[in-house]
Design an enzyme around this catalytic site. Sequence first.
Site, PDB file in Angstrom:
ATOM      1  CG  HIS A  89      -1.023  -8.557  -0.157  1.00  0.00           C
ATOM      2  ND1 HIS A  89      -0.587  -7.254  -0.118  1.00  0.00           N
ATOM      3  CD2 HIS A  89      -2.357  -8.472  -0.427  1.00  0.00           C
ATOM      4  CE1 HIS A  89      -1.584  -6.436  -0.355  1.00  0.00           C
ATOM      5  NE2 HIS A  89      -2.672  -7.152  -0.546  1.00  0.00           N
ATOM      6  CE1 TYR A 132      -3.211  -2.881   0.272  1.00  0.00           C
ATOM      7  CE2 TYR A 132      -3.134  -2.738   2.661  1.00  0.00           C
ATOM      8  CZ  TYR A 132      -3.594  -3.352   1.511  1.00  0.00           C
ATOM      9  OH  TYR A 132      -4.435  -4.427   1.598  1.00  0.00           O
TER      10      TYR A 132
END
Length: 274
Positions: free
Chosen positions: A124, A59
């Site tokens: 992820h 992110y």
Amino acid sequence: MATLDRRELANTGLKLSCLGFGASPLGNVFGHVSHADAVAAVRLALQLGINFFDTSPYYGGTVSETVLGNCLHELNVPREDIVVSTKCGRYIDGFDFSAERVTRSIDESLARLKLDYVDILHCHDIEFGSLDQIVNETIPALQKIKEAGKARFIGITGLPLGIFTYVLDRVPPDNGPPEWHPASSELKSACRAAVSHCKKKGKNISKIALQYSLMNKEISTVLVGMNSPKQVGENVAAALELSSLGIDEDLLHEVEAILEPVKNQTWPSGIQQP
């Protein structure tokens, strides 16, 4: 004063606020967020009973982890009062699920978060890698990270549901939209129609969507990206309203009718798997 529900996360012993703080917006993913706004958002979230914070090195290219870590440190939050999760395997420059990279990744994340350990470490978006590598190399590396005390629990994330059974059936049990969005034009159109319908009635579809998710008590926590005190306050108010007054059933049924033609429609994600 009403407070957010705390829900147990499976058999981990962790108790998470039913509303979780998704920290991806702190990485400037949806626009610049000032340091003051970030700190104010995290402070209000804590004051209103949110104890679960989720981030990832992906992110904002590590910015989200850094900002969240700085906020928690600046606010001097007792470690035992919060549940923090981050991820590994997906980075701004691509995917790398190798044992070497994820082992190095957790140390980098802990440094940015200013923590000695995370409560949850997720692999992820595993659909973008080889699921056999995830099973045979990545998960064993995560187990070692857990044994080293750098993560209390480990897990996997991804969009296609089939990846979970493929991986979980093959590993031992662990004890313990923007323009770029890949949804189809049909799905986006239906969602715009639902948003428009809610606006005409003076309602916010984000609120009813959050409440709809919170109604399922089998879900431990609902992660919502937040980047300002205003968003934190609105989301917590929606959760508390659900507990005291329930959901607007008429509006919910109207929205469900609008979305019925695209119900359960999703989009391709990741690479083709065996």
